[in-house]
Design a protein around this motif. Structure first.
Motif, PDB file in Angstrom:
ATOM      1  N   GLY A 160       0.778  -1.242   0.000  1.00  0.00           N
ATOM      2  CA  GLY A 160       0.000   0.000   0.000  1.00  0.00           C
ATOM      3  C   GLY A 160       0.802   1.281   0.000  1.00  0.00           C
ATOM      4  O   GLY A 160       0.445   2.244  -0.678  1.00  0.00           O
ATOM      5  N   TYR A 161       1.903   1.314   0.755  1.00  0.00           N
ATOM      6  CA  TYR A 161       2.678   2.557   0.805  1.00  0.00           C
ATOM      7  C   TYR A 161       3.470   2.759  -0.472  1.00  0.00           C
ATOM      8  O   TYR A 161       3.661   3.884  -0.930  1.00  0.00           O
ATOM      9  N   ALA A 162       3.949   1.661  -1.055  1.00  0.00           N
ATOM     10  CA  ALA A 162       4.753   1.769  -2.279  1.00  0.00           C
ATOM     11  C   ALA A 162       3.903   2.186  -3.477  1.00  0.00           C
ATOM     12  O   ALA A 162       4.406   2.765  -4.440  1.00  0.00           O
ATOM     13  N   MET A 163       2.608   1.880  -3.408  1.00  0.00           N
ATOM     14  CA  MET A 163       1.740   2.176  -4.561  1.00  0.00           C
ATOM     15  C   MET A 163       1.704   3.679  -4.867  1.00  0.00           C
ATOM     16  O   MET A 163       1.687   4.093  -6.018  1.00  0.00           O
ATOM     17  N   VAL A 164       1.719   4.515  -3.818  1.00  0.00           N
ATOM     18  CA  VAL A 164       1.715   5.962  -4.077  1.00  0.00           C
ATOM     19  C   VAL A 164       3.073   6.437  -4.590  1.00  0.00           C
ATOM     20  O   VAL A 164       3.137   7.351  -5.422  1.00  0.00           O
ATOM     21  N   ASP A 165       4.136   5.820  -4.149  1.00  0.00           N
ATOM     22  CA  ASP A 165       5.464   6.175  -4.692  1.00  0.00           C
ATOM     23  C   ASP A 165       5.503   5.889  -6.186  1.00  0.00           C
ATOM     24  O   ASP A 165       5.998   6.697  -6.981  1.00  0.00           O
ATOM     25  N   ALA A 166       4.987   4.718  -6.563  1.00  0.00           N
ATOM     26  CA  ALA A 166       5.017   4.335  -7.978  1.00  0.00           C
ATOM     27  C   ALA A 166       4.224   5.339  -8.814  1.00  0.00           C
ATOM     28  O   ALA A 166       4.589   5.658  -9.946  1.00  0.00           O
ATOM     29  N   ARG A 167       3.150   5.843  -8.220  1.00  0.00           N
ATOM     30  CA  ARG A 167       2.296   6.766  -8.971  1.00  0.00           C
ATOM     31  C   ARG A 167       2.976   8.120  -9.175  1.00  0.00           C
ATOM     32  O   ARG A 167       2.831   8.742 -10.194  1.00  0.00           O
ATOM     33  N   TYR A 168       3.715   8.586  -8.178  1.00  0.00           N
ATOM     34  CA  TYR A 168       4.214   9.968  -8.237  1.00  0.00           C
ATOM     35  C   TYR A 168       5.712  10.097  -8.509  1.00  0.00           C
ATOM     36  O   TYR A 168       6.170  11.167  -8.875  1.00  0.00           O
ATOM     37  N   ALA A 169       6.493   9.051  -8.303  1.00  0.00           N
ATOM     38  CA  ALA A 169       7.943   9.190  -8.506  1.00  0.00           C
ATOM     39  C   ALA A 169       8.243   9.394  -9.990  1.00  0.00           C
ATOM     40  O   ALA A 169       7.549   8.863 -10.856  1.00  0.00           O
ATOM     41  N   LYS A 170       9.311  10.141 -10.251  1.00  0.00           N
ATOM     42  CA  LYS A 170       9.667  10.365 -11.657  1.00  0.00           C
ATOM     43  C   LYS A 170      10.210   9.079 -12.275  1.00  0.00           C
ATOM     44  O   LYS A 170      10.054   8.850 -13.471  1.00  0.00           O
ATOM     45  N   HIS A 171      10.846   8.277 -11.487  1.00  0.00           N
ATOM     46  CA  HIS A 171      11.451   7.051 -12.004  1.00  0.00           C
ATOM     47  C   HIS A 171      11.260   5.947 -10.965  1.00  0.00           C
ATOM     48  O   HIS A 171      11.494   6.181  -9.782  1.00  0.00           O
ATOM     49  N   VAL A 172      10.839   4.778 -11.428  1.00  0.00           N
ATOM     50  CA  VAL A 172      10.541   3.696 -10.484  1.00  0.00           C
ATOM     51  C   VAL A 172      11.399   2.467 -10.793  1.00  0.00           C
ATOM     52  O   VAL A 172      11.392   1.966 -11.918  1.00  0.00           O
ATOM     53  N   VAL A 173      12.132   2.018  -9.787  1.00  0.00           N
ATOM     54  CA  VAL A 173      12.925   0.795  -9.922  1.00  0.00           C
ATOM     55  C   VAL A 173      12.296  -0.276  -9.027  1.00  0.00           C
ATOM     56  O   VAL A 173      12.213  -0.098  -7.809  1.00  0.00           O
ATOM     57  N   ALA A 174      11.840  -1.364  -9.643  1.00  0.00           N
ATOM     58  CA  ALA A 174      11.378  -2.495  -8.844  1.00  0.00           C
ATOM     59  C   ALA A 174      12.603  -3.346  -8.508  1.00  0.00           C
ATOM     60  O   ALA A 174      13.401  -3.656  -9.393  1.00  0.00           O
ATOM     61  N   VAL A 175      12.750  -3.687  -7.242  1.00  0.00           N
ATOM     62  CA  VAL A 175      13.861  -4.548  -6.834  1.00  0.00           C
ATOM     63  C   VAL A 175      13.239  -5.874  -6.390  1.00  0.00           C
ATOM     64  O   VAL A 175      12.447  -5.898  -5.455  1.00  0.00           O
ATOM     65  N   THR A 176      13.580  -6.934  -7.102  1.00  0.00           N
ATOM     66  CA  THR A 176      12.905  -8.206  -6.815  1.00  0.00           C
ATOM     67  C   THR A 176      13.887  -9.355  -6.683  1.00  0.00           C
ATOM     68  O   THR A 176      14.981  -9.320  -7.240  1.00  0.00           O
ATOM     69  N   ASP A 177      13.461 -10.390  -5.927  1.00  0.00           N
ATOM     70  CA  ASP A 177      14.220 -11.639  -5.902  1.00  0.00           C
ATOM     71  C   ASP A 177      13.447 -12.737  -6.626  1.00  0.00           C
ATOM     72  O   ASP A 177      13.873 -13.876  -6.666  1.00  0.00           O
ATOM     73  N   THR A 178      12.283 -12.380  -7.147  1.00  0.00           N
ATOM     74  CA  THR A 178      11.449 -13.362  -7.836  1.00  0.00           C
ATOM     75  C   THR A 178      10.935 -12.764  -9.146  1.00  0.00           C
ATOM     76  O   THR A 178       9.890 -12.113  -9.166  1.00  0.00           O
ATOM     77  N   LEU A 179      11.728 -12.964 -10.213  1.00  0.00           N
ATOM     78  CA  LEU A 179      11.310 -12.490 -11.528  1.00  0.00           C
ATOM     79  C   LEU A 179      10.554 -13.629 -12.204  1.00  0.00           C
ATOM     80  O   LEU A 179      11.113 -14.695 -12.451  1.00  0.00           O
ATOM     81  N   LEU A 180       9.271 -13.402 -12.454  1.00  0.00           N
ATOM     82  CA  LEU A 180       8.434 -14.472 -13.004  1.00  0.00           C
ATOM     83  C   LEU A 180       8.719 -14.675 -14.485  1.00  0.00           C
ATOM     84  O   LEU A 180       8.989 -13.715 -15.211  1.00  0.00           O
ATOM     85  N   ASP A 181       8.614 -15.926 -14.919  1.00  0.00           N
ATOM     86  CA  ASP A 181       8.842 -16.233 -16.339  1.00  0.00           C
ATOM     87  C   ASP A 181       7.732 -15.648 -17.182  1.00  0.00           C
ATOM     88  O   ASP A 181       7.949 -14.999 -18.185  1.00  0.00           O
TER      89      ASP A 181
END
Lengths: 515, 278
Positions: free
Chosen positions: A191-212
């Motif tokens: 929930g908190y990250a969702m607003v960052d994604a909406r308003y940040a100029k650039h969004v980097v997702a950092v994941t340990d599970t990249l789905l095929d």
């Protein structure tokens, strides 16, 4: 009619290209390096980067910019330390750090702030060495403490402008659709990250599970908001979500407080069909949910919605069908991830939907009852959830002032003293939630009703509950503990401000003079 | 825990100087408990202090420290017969006299913890007007018999029943022993319910979390309370009219039934239940 042939040989009239519709371009021509078509082409299939440093480089992050993170992993977060270390190694300085909050997992921020990598902090909470660094005046610029609703507001209105948001993503597909509900590091709501994604100029997702393949359902943040995907070995330890501030208590004293709080809530008459309910973090407030659940089951009461800060017990109430919907801005327990992933009535919400006071309606404003913890309260019912007994910052604003303002009944639960130090003061060190929005303070030694709510005091008495004057309770506690010496604050040296949910400044943080 | 004991839901608290205190800490504990009695506000919660037994070197020091601090009562462990009670009573009287305090302001709850003591339970209960109740110490009693305690407590059935009978005969309260598994709420509830059915006035808890469970067992159900109120009302009306045997809900009501109804109403009041007009 003169015209221009487009890329597939069709004629587009020149008067339209230069006419009243603004700048139009024939299909198939390069628009510009920053044009829409060009960007879409560039993004497709190329979001996944080799490592954090490459993501940082490609994001264009440079000195003086603002970066953000979420704290859904609470004490188990690996991403913020990982990214800040990379930033430090890359020599980027003078950053504004604007995470949704800082936890015990973020001790590294203290060193980085003292070395000038981070020079400004906007956060809901601080703990440990970061709190000590702020309270002792070792960070260059004053810190800004915000509530969760206040942060959503600040992002929407632009008073926090995030240049690069680094979002820990428990599962993400190659297009950038991501979720917190599945994956080995599932943490529940984002929930908190969702607003960052909406308003940040650039969004980097950092994941340990990249789905095929594509992410199946339950998308927290859609691909169109995600610019890059950095794959790392591990983003966090979900088993550390339910530790610290959100541990469920077995302490008999907390259970007495919880039971007293439940009696107050019951006497208010608000636990009725269609009611809405939230409990905050903290042992006693979490335990209240258990009593409310038993009562709702016994009386066959079905509420409209539960809200949170969702714990396992709230998820249990949903599966008991005690609510129509459970709105989840933050999962306080990794155990609820299955519920959020599989139960369509367990709804992930963003921080704006949760509590943004400037939005066209947020859920906290529809709450009937909220139960909140406190570090200290005062005789005017003001609440401090930031300062420890030594005056040093060690807490979080969270949704405290948002929910207190919104709910019909705001109950604050607090032991009357901790480790020999009384929790009821003449004036709290730092006001986070103003007393005018707090209805009841419940301790193990009595409950106090805000004089602004004579109706509640009357209802409590009618239900056989003993209502105690807060000044009388304070004196009774001080007969056991004595009156502590006030913390020495250097009032010429502000180290931060506390923002109320509407963006106004409700209090100032001062340097603590070490004794 | 001492500073919070009065708010944890028990109807009375026992501050322990005996088995919960290591030998090396006896003096410190005695000082702490006396200080707590003198300074803390226990609100409406009666406070008892379990002193060390008369066969220990701590017994007299305990009473000399504690009695002048005016707890509601002394819990006297390992009373083997009337003489143990009389000895404590005499010592307490002397301490009170020396301190210029009213005599007999502090009651005695005597603990029956051995087979020999059980056989003298009535003598213990009736030894002095200071004795307000007797209780069975299950752990020590089982040890004295060389048996182990079980979850359903069948091995203590006779002892518990004998304690209740002795207490009733002497006109004092009978308190049941603790249920030691703090994580077994169901077992505790069954054990407490057995205590209610045997006639105990109350039951000791070993952890604050047990208080609510014990209360639940002692709380009569609402239907039972309504019926008890009808019985008491009918009996009173019958007495006013000079009628002997009466019937309530088609059943004959005589003196023992009325006594049971009064007990139900008393338990309901203690549990804070609403009691219809009698």
């Amino acid at each position: 009619m003169s015209g221009t042939k487009n890329g597939i040989g069709r004629i587009i009239p020149d008067e339209l290209l230069a006419g009243a519709h603004g700048r139009l371009v024939p299909y198939g021509r390069e628009v510009s390096a920053a044009g829409r078509c060009a960007v879409r082409q560039a993004a497709r299939g190329r979001k996944v980067v080799r490592d954090i440093k490459e993501a940082i480089r490609r994001s264009g992050l440079r000195d003086g910019m603002t970066i953000s993170f979420h704290h859904h992993f609470r004490n188990g977060d690996f991403v913020l330390p990982m990214v800040l270390q990379a930033i430090d190694e890359m020599g980027i300085r003078d950053l504004t750090l604007a995470p949704s909050s800082l936890t015990d997992a973020h001790e590294c921020v203290a060193d980085l702030a003292e070395r000038g990598v981070v020079t400004t902090i906007h956060t809901s909470g601080v703990r440990g060495r970061v709190g000590q660094a702020i309270s002792s005046g070792r960070i260059r610029n004053p810190v800004v403490i915000h509530s969760h609703g206040g942060r959503a507001r600040a992002l929407a209105e632009g008073s926090i402008r995030v240049d690069v948001a680094f979002i820990a993503a428990p599962a993400c597909d190659a297009s950038g659709n991501l979720t917190g509900a599945i994956g080995p590091s599932a943490c529940g709501s984002l929930g908190y990250a969702m607003v960052d994604a909406r308003y940040a100029k650039h969004v980097v997702a950092v994941t340990d599970t990249l789905l095929d393949g594509a992410l199946p359902g339950c998308v927290s943040i859609p691909q169109y908001l995600v610019d890059q995907i950095a794959v790392v070995p591990s983003i966090g330890d979900p088993s550390k979500i339910a530790t610290g501030a959100t541990r469920i208590t077995r302490d008999p004293l907390s259970l007495v407080i919880a039971e007293n709080a439940f009696r107050a809530i019951r006497a208010s008459g608000l636990i009725a069909p269609g009611c809405s309910f939230q409990v905050g973090g903290g042992g006693a407030s979490l335990a209240v949910a258990r009593y409310v659940r038993e009562y709702m089951l016994e009386k066959k009461i079905r509420g409209s919605f539960g809200l949170g800060g969702v714990t396992a017990s709230m998820a249990q109430m949903l599966s008991d069908d005690l609510f129509e919907v459970l709105y989840d801005v933050q999962s306080f327990d990794a155990a609820v991830t299955e519920s959020i992933a599989t139960n369509p009535r367990h709804v992930e919400i963003d921080a704006a939907w949760y509590a943004d006071p400037s939005a066209s309606g947020c859920l906290v404003d529809d709450l009937d009852v909220v139960v909140l913890a406190a570090l200290d309260v005062d005789v005017d019912f003001n609440v401090d959830v930031l300062s420890g007994h030594d005056g040093v910052l060690r807490g979080a604003s969270g949704g405290h002032c948002d929910t207190a303002a919104g709910a019909k009944l705001a109950v604050v639960v607090v032991p009357s003293f901790r480790e020999g130090v009384p929790s009821i003061r003449d004036a709290v060190q730092t006001v986070v939630t103003p007393g005018e929005t707090v209805d009841v303070i419940v301790t193990e030694r009595g409950m106090c009703v805000n004089p602004r709510r004579p109706d509640l005091a009357e209802a409590f008495r009618a239900a056989g509950l003993r209502v105690t004057d807060i000044r009388e309770l304070k004196e009774r506690v001080e007969r056991i503990t004595g009156v502590p010496r006030p913390v020495a604050l250097d009032r010429d040296h502000p180290v931060g401000v506390v923002e109320y949910r509407d963006g106004s400044l409700i209090d100032t943080l001062y340097r603590v003079v070490s004794s | 825990m001492v500073q919070h004991c009065m708010v944890l839901g028990a109807d009375g608290v026992i501050l322990d100087l005996e088995d919960a205190v290591a030998l090396s800490e006896k003096d410190a504990a005695r000082f702490l408990v006396r200080h707590a009695l003198e300074t803390l506000d226990f609100m409406e919660t009666p406070v008892f202090v379990r002193v060390n037994g008369a066969d220990t070197p701590f017994f007299e020091d305990d009473l000399r420290a504690i009695v002048p601090a005016r707890p509601d009562g002394i819990r006297l462990p390992k009373t083997d017969g009337a003489e143990d009670v009389l000895r404590a009573d005499a010592l307490m009287r002397r301490i009170e006299r020396e301190a210029g305090l009213p005599e007999e302001g502090v009651v005695i709850q005597a603990m029956v913890e051995t087979a020999r003591s059980l056989l003298h339970a009535y003598d213990v209960a009736s030894a002095s007007p200071r004795v307000s109740g007797i209780s069975i110490g299950g752990q020590d009693f089982a040890a004295d018999l060389g048996i182990r305690r079980t979850r359903d407590g069948g091995e203590l059935l006779y002892a518990r029943a004998a304690i209740v009978a002795a207490a009733k005969a002497a006109g004092v309260d009978a308190f049941d022993t603790v249920f030691t598994d703090v994580n077994d709420c169901e077992g505790l509830y069954a054990d407490a319910l057995a205590a209610v059915n045997m006639g105990f006035s109350g039951k000791a808890a070993i952890h604050p979390s047990q208080a609510a469970v014990i209360h639940r067992a002692f709380r009569p159900d609402e239907k039972e309370v309504r019926k008890a109120a009808r019985i008491v009302r009918a009996a009173r009306e019958a007495e006013e009219r000079g009628v002997g045997v009466i019937a309530v809900d088609g059943r004959m009501v005589d003196a023992p039934v009325v006594a049971q109804a009064l007990r139900t109403i008393e338990l309901a009041r203690i549990a804070g239940m609403e009691v219809p007009a009698e």
